[in-house]
Design an enzyme around this catalytic site. Structure first.
Site, PDB file in Angstrom:
ATOM      1  N   ILE A   1      29.012  26.248  38.832  1.00 19.52           N
ATOM      2  CA  ILE A   1      28.795  25.156  37.940  1.00 19.52           C
ATOM      3  C   ILE A   1      28.663  24.105  38.726  1.00 19.52           C
ATOM      4  O   ILE A   1      28.755  23.879  40.054  1.00 19.52           O
ATOM      5  CB  ILE A   1      30.128  24.810  36.971  1.00 19.52           C
ATOM      6  CG1 ILE A   1      31.660  24.464  37.796  1.00 19.52           C
ATOM      7  CG2 ILE A   1      30.418  25.751  35.997  1.00 19.52           C
ATOM      8  CD1 ILE A   1      32.527  23.927  36.957  1.00 19.52           C
ATOM      9  N   ASP A   2      27.572  23.043  38.318  1.00 19.31           N
ATOM     10  CA  ASP A   2      27.071  21.956  39.083  1.00 19.31           C
ATOM     11  C   ASP A   2      27.952  21.057  39.697  1.00 19.31           C
ATOM     12  O   ASP A   2      29.126  20.945  39.172  1.00 19.31           O
ATOM     13  CB  ASP A   2      25.868  21.203  38.514  1.00 19.31           C
ATOM     14  CG  ASP A   2      24.834  22.099  38.073  1.00 19.31           C
ATOM     15  OD1 ASP A   2      24.727  22.934  38.445  1.00 19.31           O
ATOM     16  OD2 ASP A   2      24.187  21.782  36.786  1.00 19.31           O
ATOM     17  N   LYS A   3      27.689  20.522  40.878  1.00 15.32           N
ATOM     18  CA  LYS A   3      28.672  19.345  41.343  1.00 15.32           C
ATOM     19  C   LYS A   3      29.327  18.473  40.478  1.00 15.32           C
ATOM     20  O   LYS A   3      30.464  18.160  40.411  1.00 15.32           O
ATOM     21  CB  LYS A   3      27.699  18.677  42.371  1.00 15.32           C
ATOM     22  CG  LYS A   3      28.248  17.588  43.193  1.00 15.32           C
ATOM     23  CD  LYS A   3      27.409  16.796  44.101  1.00 15.32           C
ATOM     24  CE  LYS A   3      27.899  15.658  44.720  1.00 15.32           C
ATOM     25  NZ  LYS A   3      27.945  14.459  43.994  1.00 15.32           N
TER      26      LYS A   3
ATOM     27  N   THR B   1      29.457  18.519  37.134  1.00 11.62           N
ATOM     28  CA  THR B   1      30.068  19.262  36.062  1.00 11.62           C
ATOM     29  C   THR B   1      31.704  19.851  36.481  1.00 11.62           C
ATOM     30  O   THR B   1      31.866  20.387  37.492  1.00 11.62           O
ATOM     31  CB  THR B   1      29.364  20.666  35.614  1.00 11.62           C
ATOM     32  OG1 THR B   1      28.111  20.202  35.413  1.00 11.62           O
ATOM     33  CG2 THR B   1      29.991  21.262  34.566  1.00 11.62           C
TER      34      THR B   1
ATOM     35  N   ARG C   1      21.708  21.561  30.699  1.00 10.96           N
ATOM     36  CA  ARG C   1      21.027  20.160  31.140  1.00 10.96           C
ATOM     37  C   ARG C   1      19.542  20.380  30.786  1.00 10.96           C
ATOM     38  O   ARG C   1      19.125  19.680  30.096  1.00 10.96           O
ATOM     39  CB  ARG C   1      21.115  20.141  32.745  1.00 10.96           C
ATOM     40  CG  ARG C   1      22.741  19.706  32.909  1.00 10.96           C
ATOM     41  CD  ARG C   1      22.978  19.796  34.368  1.00 10.96           C
ATOM     42  NE  ARG C   1      22.320  18.632  35.040  1.00 10.96           N
ATOM     43  CZ  ARG C   1      22.360  18.337  36.286  1.00 10.96           C
ATOM     44  NH1 ARG C   1      22.855  19.364  37.314  1.00 10.96           N
ATOM     45  NH2 ARG C   1      21.772  17.419  37.062  1.00 10.96           N
TER      46      ARG C   1
END
Length: 302
Positions: free
Chosen positions: A136-138, A140, A236
């Site tokens: 998962i993104d930084k 998130t 996103r």
């Protein structure tokens, strides 16, 4: 030990790197391309390029190289561990933490913290991503599953590929969504205008996001998103595509947004079958305080 696969009529014309991730779902396309470059994969005994298009009855031979010894430093970083046994760890990742080291983030990542916590992580994804099955993104927050051995890694990766895991997210998006449910089915790939970003592009990979409206406010909507596929920045990009970008998103959102440090996106629910017992594992974590504070703020504004 060599592995072999004979190309069928159904495979005819596929790129070799794309076909290999169908044959070996636990590996990434980047890994396959590395095998080809380093001579670990040949077709009919000859080296090929990653864009080689296979022909019926081609004989693909490959060897999975031994993972390099881990060189990433273990760091004593606190972890919020939701569940752990000898095969898997489920972590609640905080906003702001990168999942694995890269040139821009050599330390302070989830992987650095995991290596300090335990030394029995799977090696399938190499030296910089031990145990990492998905990301998962930084910015998130939320749930992430980690494999502690290669067998567990392969099982979890296959579940992701077969779409038998459940991954639900909460998000705050710009605009007022007028309908209760929706499905976004649009391919995602590199943005031709900005190679550091993703976008909906015709030649992209298939991507499907389902969403449900939880509450509508003035200028914002609180939604639940369910991933059917797992493309980079999928939620996103998809929410931007339907003109409802995530609040606080520095890459895909508007400049004027809610005062939150990064996109308002939280991986709330994660479910999968245990790689050994096959028991259904189901985990839920509430959004972090900054997310709930933003909800309270837009409630007051409304």
């Amino acid at each position: 030990m060599s592995n072999q696969y004979q190309v069928t009529n159904q495979d005819n014309g596929k790129r070799i790197d794309k076909l290999m991730i169908e044959i070996e779902p636990s590996v990434s396309r980047t890994q396959v391309q590395s095998w080809i470059k380093e001579g670990h994969l040949v077709v009919n005994g000859d080296p090929v390029k990653s864009n080689y298009k296979v022909q019926e009855e081609d004989e693909i031979t490959w060897e999975v190289p031994e993972p390099e010894p881990l060189k990433i430093e273990a760091e004593d970083i606190p972890l919020n561990i939701v569940y752990e046994d000898k095969d898997v760890i489920v972590v609640n990742k905080p906003r702001g933490m990168v999942v694995h080291p890269s040139s821009g983030h050599p330390n302070g990542t989830l992987v650095n913290a995991l290596l300090h916590h335990c030394d029995d992580l799977s090696g399938i994804n190499g030296v910089t991503r031990p145990g990492i099955v998905h990301r998962i993104d930084k910015d998130t927050s939320g749930l992430l599953m980690v494999a502690k051995n290669d067998n567990a890694h392969q099982s979890l990766a296959e579940q992701l590929a077969n779409k038998t895991t459940d991954r639900k997210y909460e998000a705050i998006v710009h605009g007022e969504i007028s309908h209760e449910y929706g499905t976004i089915e649009a391919p995602i790939g590199r943005d031709p205008k900005d190679r550091q970003s993703m976008a909906v592009v015709e030649e992209g990979k298939s991507a499907v996001t389902h969403f449900q409206v939880l509450q509508v406010f003035k200028d914002f909507t609180h939604v639940e998103c369910v991933l059917e596929t797992g493309r980079t920045h999928q939620i996103r990009v998809h929410m931007k595509y339907i003109n409802h970008p995530l609040a606080g998103d520095p890459k895909y959102g508007p400049r004027k947004s809610l005062p939150i440090d990064g996109q308002a996106l939280h991986a709330r629910t994660l479910a999968f079958n245990h790689p050994v017992t096959n028991e259904r594992m189901d985990f839920h974590v509430e959004p972090p305080s900054d997310f709930t504070q933003m909800l309270e703020l837009i409630k007051k504004r409304s």
